[in-house]
Write a protein that holds these residues in place. Structure first.
Motif, PDB file in Angstrom:
ATOM      1  N   LEU A 163       0.997  -1.283  -0.197  1.00  0.00           N
ATOM      2  CA  LEU A 163       0.078   0.060  -0.086  1.00  0.00           C
ATOM      3  C   LEU A 163       0.895   1.287   0.036  1.00  0.00           C
ATOM      4  N   ALA A 164       1.945   1.141   0.698  1.00  0.00           N
ATOM      5  CA  ALA A 164       2.967   2.462   0.690  1.00  0.00           C
ATOM      6  C   ALA A 164       3.582   2.467  -0.823  1.00  0.00           C
ATOM      7  N   SER A 165       3.643   1.448  -1.413  1.00  0.00           N
ATOM      8  CA  SER A 165       4.001   1.575  -2.969  1.00  0.00           C
ATOM      9  C   SER A 165       2.992   2.345  -3.737  1.00  0.00           C
ATOM     10  N   TRP A 166       1.723   2.090  -3.539  1.00  0.00           N
ATOM     11  CA  TRP A 166       0.560   2.770  -4.211  1.00  0.00           C
ATOM     12  C   TRP A 166       0.561   4.241  -3.881  1.00  0.00           C
ATOM     13  N   LEU A 167       1.075   4.651  -2.485  1.00  0.00           N
ATOM     14  CA  LEU A 167       1.147   5.904  -2.207  1.00  0.00           C
ATOM     15  C   LEU A 167       2.416   6.675  -3.073  1.00  0.00           C
ATOM     16  N   VAL A 168       3.331   5.889  -3.137  1.00  0.00           N
ATOM     17  CA  VAL A 168       4.731   6.400  -3.914  1.00  0.00           C
ATOM     18  C   VAL A 168       4.172   6.658  -5.347  1.00  0.00           C
ATOM     19  N   ILE A 169       3.683   5.976  -5.823  1.00  0.00           N
ATOM     20  CA  ILE A 169       2.770   6.076  -7.131  1.00  0.00           C
ATOM     21  C   ILE A 169       2.155   6.968  -7.471  1.00  0.00           C
ATOM     22  N   CYS A 170       1.348   7.624  -6.568  1.00  0.00           N
ATOM     23  CA  CYS A 170       0.414   8.742  -6.618  1.00  0.00           C
ATOM     24  C   CYS A 170       1.560   9.786  -6.232  1.00  0.00           C
ATOM     25  N   GLN A 171       2.609   9.609  -5.549  1.00  0.00           N
ATOM     26  CA  GLN A 171       3.637  10.601  -5.589  1.00  0.00           C
ATOM     27  C   GLN A 171       4.279  11.025  -6.815  1.00  0.00           C
ATOM     28  N   GLY A 172       4.613   9.993  -7.604  1.00  0.00           N
ATOM     29  CA  GLY A 172       5.105  10.108  -8.777  1.00  0.00           C
ATOM     30  C   GLY A 172       4.369  10.610  -9.699  1.00  0.00           C
ATOM     31  N   MET A 173       2.969  10.473  -9.716  1.00  0.00           N
ATOM     32  CA  MET A 173       1.965  10.835 -10.462  1.00  0.00           C
ATOM     33  C   MET A 173       1.826  12.233 -10.410  1.00  0.00           C
ATOM     34  N   GLY A 174       1.718  12.729  -9.221  1.00  0.00           N
ATOM     35  CA  GLY A 174       1.601  14.114  -8.669  1.00  0.00           C
ATOM     36  C   GLY A 174       2.755  14.956  -9.203  1.00  0.00           C
ATOM     37  N   MET A 175       3.934  14.294  -8.999  1.00  0.00           N
ATOM     38  CA  MET A 175       5.214  15.137  -9.457  1.00  0.00           C
ATOM     39  C   MET A 175       5.304  15.491 -10.870  1.00  0.00           C
ATOM     40  N   GLY A 336       9.117  12.556 -14.318  1.00  0.00           N
ATOM     41  CA  GLY A 336       8.222  11.769 -13.480  1.00  0.00           C
ATOM     42  C   GLY A 336       7.393  10.784 -14.311  1.00  0.00           C
ATOM     43  N   ILE A 337       6.917  11.000 -15.527  1.00  0.00           N
ATOM     44  CA  ILE A 337       6.313  10.272 -16.409  1.00  0.00           C
ATOM     45  C   ILE A 337       7.222   9.031 -16.554  1.00  0.00           C
ATOM     46  N   THR A 338       8.706   9.172 -17.104  1.00  0.00           N
ATOM     47  CA  THR A 338       9.364   8.156 -17.337  1.00  0.00           C
ATOM     48  C   THR A 338       9.893   7.143 -16.233  1.00  0.00           C
ATOM     49  N   CYS A 339       9.708   7.891 -14.783  1.00  0.00           N
ATOM     50  CA  CYS A 339       9.756   7.075 -13.706  1.00  0.00           C
ATOM     51  C   CYS A 339       8.449   6.120 -13.518  1.00  0.00           C
ATOM     52  N   PHE A 340       7.470   6.351 -14.009  1.00  0.00           N
ATOM     53  CA  PHE A 340       6.220   5.788 -13.512  1.00  0.00           C
ATOM     54  C   PHE A 340       6.460   4.305 -13.670  1.00  0.00           C
ATOM     55  N   PRO A 341       6.793   3.871 -15.126  1.00  0.00           N
ATOM     56  CA  PRO A 341       6.610   2.277 -15.064  1.00  0.00           C
ATOM     57  C   PRO A 341       7.495   1.514 -14.105  1.00  0.00           C
ATOM     58  N   PHE A 342       8.610   2.286 -13.743  1.00  0.00           N
ATOM     59  CA  PHE A 342       9.467   1.511 -12.688  1.00  0.00           C
ATOM     60  C   PHE A 342       8.914   1.910 -11.365  1.00  0.00           C
ATOM     61  N   GLY A 385      20.164  16.721 -22.281  1.00  0.00           N
ATOM     62  CA  GLY A 385      20.246  15.152 -22.061  1.00  0.00           C
ATOM     63  C   GLY A 385      20.826  14.838 -20.720  1.00  0.00           C
ATOM     64  N   SER A 386      22.076  15.605 -20.442  1.00  0.00           N
ATOM     65  CA  SER A 386      22.435  15.275 -19.285  1.00  0.00           C
ATOM     66  C   SER A 386      21.971  15.579 -18.054  1.00  0.00           C
ATOM     67  N   LEU A 387      21.464  16.885 -18.167  1.00  0.00           N
ATOM     68  CA  LEU A 387      20.590  17.592 -17.025  1.00  0.00           C
ATOM     69  C   LEU A 387      19.088  16.301 -16.669  1.00  0.00           C
ATOM     70  N   PHE A 388      18.522  16.083 -17.681  1.00  0.00           N
ATOM     71  CA  PHE A 388      17.556  15.026 -17.724  1.00  0.00           C
ATOM     72  C   PHE A 388      17.858  13.595 -16.980  1.00  0.00           C
ATOM     73  N   ALA A 389      18.882  13.105 -17.677  1.00  0.00           N
ATOM     74  CA  ALA A 389      19.380  11.969 -16.924  1.00  0.00           C
ATOM     75  C   ALA A 389      19.667  11.973 -15.335  1.00  0.00           C
ATOM     76  N   LEU A 396      13.586   8.928  -9.590  1.00  0.00           N
ATOM     77  CA  LEU A 396      13.227   7.469  -9.432  1.00  0.00           C
ATOM     78  C   LEU A 396      14.054   6.756  -8.025  1.00  0.00           C
ATOM     79  N   GLY A 397      15.315   7.388  -7.884  1.00  0.00           N
ATOM     80  CA  GLY A 397      15.835   6.704  -6.602  1.00  0.00           C
ATOM     81  C   GLY A 397      15.322   7.266  -5.448  1.00  0.00           C
ATOM     82  N   PHE A 398      14.934   8.277  -5.188  1.00  0.00           N
ATOM     83  CA  PHE A 398      14.330   8.900  -3.908  1.00  0.00           C
ATOM     84  C   PHE A 398      12.969   8.625  -3.684  1.00  0.00           C
ATOM     85  N   ASN A 399      12.180   8.567  -4.538  1.00  0.00           N
ATOM     86  CA  ASN A 399      11.013   8.175  -4.809  1.00  0.00           C
ATOM     87  C   ASN A 399      10.678   6.702  -4.302  1.00  0.00           C
ATOM     88  N   LEU A 400      11.704   5.814  -4.830  1.00  0.00           N
ATOM     89  CA  LEU A 400      11.577   4.387  -4.210  1.00  0.00           C
ATOM     90  C   LEU A 400      11.944   4.207  -2.719  1.00  0.00           C
TER      91      LEU A 400
END
Length: 478
Positions: A163-175, A336-342, A385-389, A396-400
């Protein structure tokens, strides 16, 4: 003897972890009412969008009204400070339930967004700050969403990280959705003094909160209130359950049967030990785990908040970017969108992976992004590109890593401590959000090398705590 053993188990809040019963597996996998669970998770998403929707345009809005980039950082981060202050009276009157905080959150969400929108018409800089402070009262619901997903009364121990993972998914979607919508709405323009690029996020979010409030009123079912001491006493008398008195000498409890009229007796009721007695049962290693989780709860939101506040300012100031609010919002949202699948994959992995391993992976990934960003700043090779990476790995890392901070504690400490650990983690989150937003707004003025260097140092402190307590961080999966 059986009644005495049951009573002694109730008195010691840590003994529940060692109890086994016929419905043990069912208890470990239980879930709350589905409609109520969906409302709580949706509320978390709505709060995340509310927090982030002003990120892309707040800098320009503040400048238009006479502010600067640092003031913009304060506007982004100040709600969490007021959320922390508001939690004190709210938790005093919530009775361990959730419907009243939901009503409070919806009400102040509407008021805050309306005030934020009216600042343009009033041409008053501090009205956007007042609006965000009112939003802060709504953001107290962040804590209740976390507490709901780890509440032992309705959520089994093997469901909490999920359930905490669902909250993090919402966190990523909100971000993602928040800055993107803020940037898109900025393009509306400024021909109308009421509904324009600066004020439209406030009006739209106020309308969404109003509609959601109706759904909360109609569909949310709160947790049934536990019986009071008087009700338990009445039930005890009517069923002729023997009453016992306890003498504690040198840590040993002796029980003797008495009658209700005896002056030294008390009913065999749920635990009523003092807070000090419960504190004495926590070991030194458990205190270390609590400190470690609070540090990471603060650290993750400090870094995420600082990057979200800094990217529009840095992008506007950099010679090779010159980002508008729309461009900054798109950049933040793309990360945030590219983090969503992960994050979705993390939902599945959380069922089979230990919390400490998820925390380690997320932290290492986020640290890699910070180190890479520091290196490209030193070399002067900062491009899109480098800034986006760097932003992608940090996001992704700190959301996880935020997935496990509360769920891990809820598995290690007794059910009676869920309210306290929820408060501790949420105050750590609030501290990270408000200080991170201010630090991000000031990043260009203090120097981007110093900006990233401080964050790397803070991760280093967390790494020391983490490696020292590795064995103590082990918990059940799920």
């Amino acid at each position: 003897m059986t009644d005495l053993k049951r009573l002694l188990n109730k008195i010691n809040p840590f003994s529940s972890r060692h109890e086994t019963s016929d419905n043990h597996d069912e208890e470990e996998f239980k879930l709350p009412n589905m409609a109520s669970l969906v409302i709580m998770i949706s509320m978390n998403l709505l709060l995340q969008i509310s927090f982030f929707i002003v990120v892309s345009s707040s800098n320009k809005y503040a400048e238009y009204l006479g502010g600067n980039a640092t003031f913009s950082g304060i506007v982004i981060g100040i709600p969490t400070a007021f959320a922390g202050l508001s939690l004190i009276p709210l938790t005093k009157y919530d009775k361990g339930l959730y419907k009243m905080p939901l009503h409070v959150s919806c009400c102040f969400g509407i008021l805050g967004h309306v005030a934020y929108a009216l600042a343009f018409r009033a041409n008053f800089l501090y009205l956007i700050l007042i609006g965000r402070c009112l939003n802060g009262v709504a953001f107290t619901m962040f804590m209740y969403c976390k507490r709901y997903c780890t509440d032992p009364r309705i959520v089994g121990i093997r469901r909490r990280t999920t359930l905490a993972s669902w909250l993090v998914i919402c966190q990523g979607m909100g971000m993602s959705l928040g800055p993107f919508l803020g940037g898109v709405l900025y393009n509306i323009g400024f021909s109308n003094s009421i509904f324009n690029g600066y004020t439209s996020p406030g009006w739209i979010m106020a309308g969404i909160y109003a509609g959601f409030w109706v759904l909360v009123t109609k569909y949310f079912e709160d947790i049934p209130q536990p019986p009071t001491i008087m009700e338990l006493q009445s039930a005890s008398d009517s069923n002729a359950i023997p009453i016992v008195s306890l003498e504690v000498k040198g840590g040993d409890a002796k029980a003797s049967p008495n009658y209700p009229s005896a002056p030294t007796t008390r009913p065999a009721s749920p635990v009523d030990e003092s807070f000090r007695a419960q504190l004495s049962l926590i070991t030194l290693s458990q205190w270390g785990v609590i400190a470690c989780m609070c540090w990471f709860a603060m650290l993750c939101f400090f870094i995420l908040g600082s990057w979200e506040a800094n990217l529009p300012v840095f992008g506007a100031a950099a010679e090779n970017f010159h980002w508008s609010p729309f461009a900054a919002g798109n950049f933040i949202a793309l990360g945030g969108i590219t983090c969503f699948p992960f994050l979705l994959f993390n939902l599945l992995a959380a069922r089979r992976t230990q919390d400490r391993k998820l925390l380690a992976f997320g932290t290492i990934l986020g640290l890699a992004g910070l180190v890479i960003f520091l290196s490209i700043l030193r070399s002067g090779k900062v491009n899109y590109g480098s800034l986006f990476a760097c932003w992608w790995t940090v996001a992704l890392g700190f959301n996880l890593a935020t997935t496990v901070t509360l769920s891990l504690l809820s598995k290690q400490l007794p059910p009676e401590w869920n309210g306290r650990t929820s408060m501790a983690i949420q105050y750590s989150n609030y501290t990270g959000r408000v200080t991170g937003a201010i630090w991000g707004g000031s990043g260009v003025s203090v120097g981007m090398m110093n900006f990233v260097g401080l964050e790397i140092a803070m991760v280093g402190i967390g790494a020391v705590l983490f490696t020292t307590l590795w064995r103590d961080l082990k918990t059940k999966t799920g």
